[in-house]
Design a protein around this motif. Sequence first.
Motif, PDB file in Angstrom:
ATOM      1  N   GLY A   1       3.037   7.466  -6.537  1.00  0.00           N
ATOM      2  CA  GLY A   1       2.919   8.905  -6.748  1.00  0.00           C
ATOM      3  C   GLY A   1       4.143   9.544  -7.375  1.00  0.00           C
ATOM      4  O   GLY A   1       4.105  10.735  -7.718  1.00  0.00           O
TER       5      GLY A   1
ATOM      6  N   VAL B   1      -3.368   1.929  -5.739  1.00  0.00           N
ATOM      7  CA  VAL B   1      -2.947   0.830  -4.860  1.00  0.00           C
ATOM      8  C   VAL B   1      -4.154   0.116  -4.255  1.00  0.00           C
ATOM      9  O   VAL B   1      -4.086  -1.074  -3.944  1.00  0.00           O
ATOM     10  CB  VAL B   1      -1.995   1.316  -3.742  1.00  0.00           C
ATOM     11  N   THR B   2      -5.267   0.830  -4.120  1.00  0.00           N
ATOM     12  CA  THR B   2      -6.474   0.206  -3.568  1.00  0.00           C
ATOM     13  C   THR B   2      -7.134  -0.703  -4.588  1.00  0.00           C
ATOM     14  O   THR B   2      -7.501  -1.851  -4.286  1.00  0.00           O
ATOM     15  CB  THR B   2      -7.472   1.285  -3.113  1.00  0.00           C
TER      16      THR B   2
ATOM     17  N   GLU C   1       0.842  -1.204   0.000  1.00  0.00           N
ATOM     18  CA  GLU C   1       0.000   0.000   0.000  1.00  0.00           C
ATOM     19  C   GLU C   1       0.879   1.257   0.000  1.00  0.00           C
ATOM     20  O   GLU C   1       0.600   2.241   0.684  1.00  0.00           O
ATOM     21  CB  GLU C   1      -0.965   0.007   1.193  1.00  0.00           C
ATOM     22  N   ASP C   2       1.940   1.188  -0.798  1.00  0.00           N
ATOM     23  CA  ASP C   2       2.923   2.269  -0.879  1.00  0.00           C
ATOM     24  C   ASP C   2       2.493   3.277  -1.943  1.00  0.00           C
ATOM     25  O   ASP C   2       2.979   3.264  -3.077  1.00  0.00           O
ATOM     26  CB  ASP C   2       4.302   1.682  -1.210  1.00  0.00           C
ATOM     27  N   LYS C   3       1.568   4.153  -1.577  1.00  0.00           N
ATOM     28  CA  LYS C   3       1.070   5.130  -2.551  1.00  0.00           C
ATOM     29  C   LYS C   3       2.134   6.171  -2.902  1.00  0.00           C
ATOM     30  O   LYS C   3       2.077   6.775  -3.962  1.00  0.00           O
ATOM     31  CB  LYS C   3      -0.192   5.815  -2.028  1.00  0.00           C
TER      32      LYS C   3
ATOM     33  N   PRO D   1      -1.511  12.341  -5.115  1.00  0.00           N
ATOM     34  CA  PRO D   1      -1.730  11.457  -3.954  1.00  0.00           C
ATOM     35  C   PRO D   1      -3.063  10.712  -3.993  1.00  0.00           C
ATOM     36  O   PRO D   1      -3.119   9.522  -3.678  1.00  0.00           O
ATOM     37  CB  PRO D   1      -1.663  12.414  -2.766  1.00  0.00           C
ATOM     38  N   LYS D   2      -4.140  11.395  -4.372  1.00  0.00           N
ATOM     39  CA  LYS D   2      -5.456  10.745  -4.391  1.00  0.00           C
ATOM     40  C   LYS D   2      -5.506   9.643  -5.442  1.00  0.00           C
ATOM     41  O   LYS D   2      -6.031   8.548  -5.186  1.00  0.00           O
ATOM     42  CB  LYS D   2      -6.553  11.775  -4.656  1.00  0.00           C
TER      43      LYS D   2
ATOM     44  N   ALA E   1      -2.902   8.060  -6.669  1.00  0.00           N
ATOM     45  CA  ALA E   1      -1.981   6.993  -6.241  1.00  0.00           C
ATOM     46  C   ALA E   1      -2.667   6.071  -5.241  1.00  0.00           C
ATOM     47  O   ALA E   1      -2.521   4.840  -5.304  1.00  0.00           O
ATOM     48  CB  ALA E   1      -0.724   7.602  -5.630  1.00  0.00           C
ATOM     49  N   LEU E   2      -3.438   6.648  -4.322  1.00  0.00           N
ATOM     50  CA  LEU E   2      -4.175   5.841  -3.343  1.00  0.00           C
ATOM     51  C   LEU E   2      -5.214   4.969  -4.043  1.00  0.00           C
ATOM     52  O   LEU E   2      -5.386   3.791  -3.707  1.00  0.00           O
ATOM     53  CB  LEU E   2      -4.849   6.755  -2.323  1.00  0.00           C
ATOM     54  N   ARG E   3      -5.883   5.547  -5.033  1.00  0.00           N
ATOM     55  CA  ARG E   3      -6.891   4.775  -5.760  1.00  0.00           C
ATOM     56  C   ARG E   3      -6.240   3.614  -6.501  1.00  0.00           C
ATOM     57  O   ARG E   3      -6.781   2.507  -6.559  1.00  0.00           O
ATOM     58  CB  ARG E   3      -7.626   5.690  -6.742  1.00  0.00           C
TER      59      ARG E   3
ATOM     60  N   LYS F   1      -5.378  -4.140  -5.775  1.00  0.00           N
ATOM     61  CA  LYS F   1      -5.244  -5.237  -4.808  1.00  0.00           C
ATOM     62  C   LYS F   1      -5.797  -6.526  -5.416  1.00  0.00           C
ATOM     63  O   LYS F   1      -6.882  -6.548  -5.975  1.00  0.00           O
ATOM     64  CB  LYS F   1      -6.033  -4.912  -3.534  1.00  0.00           C
TER      65      LYS F   1
END
Length: 205
Positions: free
Chosen positions: A112, A126-127, A106-108, A119-120, A122-124, A130
């Motif tokens: 990034g 890695v989420t 979960e290394d956003k 950042p947003k 990048a989070l999406r 999965k």
Amino acid sequence: MIGRLRGLVAEVGEEEALIDVAGVGYVVRCGSRTLSHLPAIGEETLLHVESQWSESMGMKLYGFLGRDERRAFVLLQAIQGVGPKAALSVLDVLPPAELAGAVAREDKAAVGRANGVGPKLALRIVTELKDKPLTDGHVAAFHASALAPAAPPPPSAVGEAVAALMGLGVAEVNARRVVEQAALRLGEDAEVSGLIKAGLQELGR
């Protein structure tokens, strides 16, 4: 649809390469890492290609050094907000195996680093990636887990004790009755040996 090209490298630009296949030149958009690994002009190369078509832009070809890169490119674009350019940028900084590792951690921040990925987003990424098969190894594991029969549950202490009594010649219905009674007295943490001993004592009454 074109899925692979084998031909001579005719030109290499900042964002694309021209591949000569039997006298026909194909313009293939590539990430900077792919372009840097192409052989010299005039030498043969093999590119895995993702073909995309739109009414406004027509046919576009995106080239990759391996099948896993092409697969990751497709999976990335399935995420809202990730277009071809952003997907290529992600693969420039994180090849599929490294991207899979970043997703697992979960290394956003690692994701990034790609140009155009905030950042947003990048989070999406890695989420939503999965459990997605990003590399050939992941695909093999994914299919193996999907096709393999479910592992049987480990035998319970009660089951083992019943089997042991049956091995001594006790009828199953009697063995199960005395062992279950012993389990009620001894509790859930009762060991197999204790259940067998208590069951034998009950049978001896």
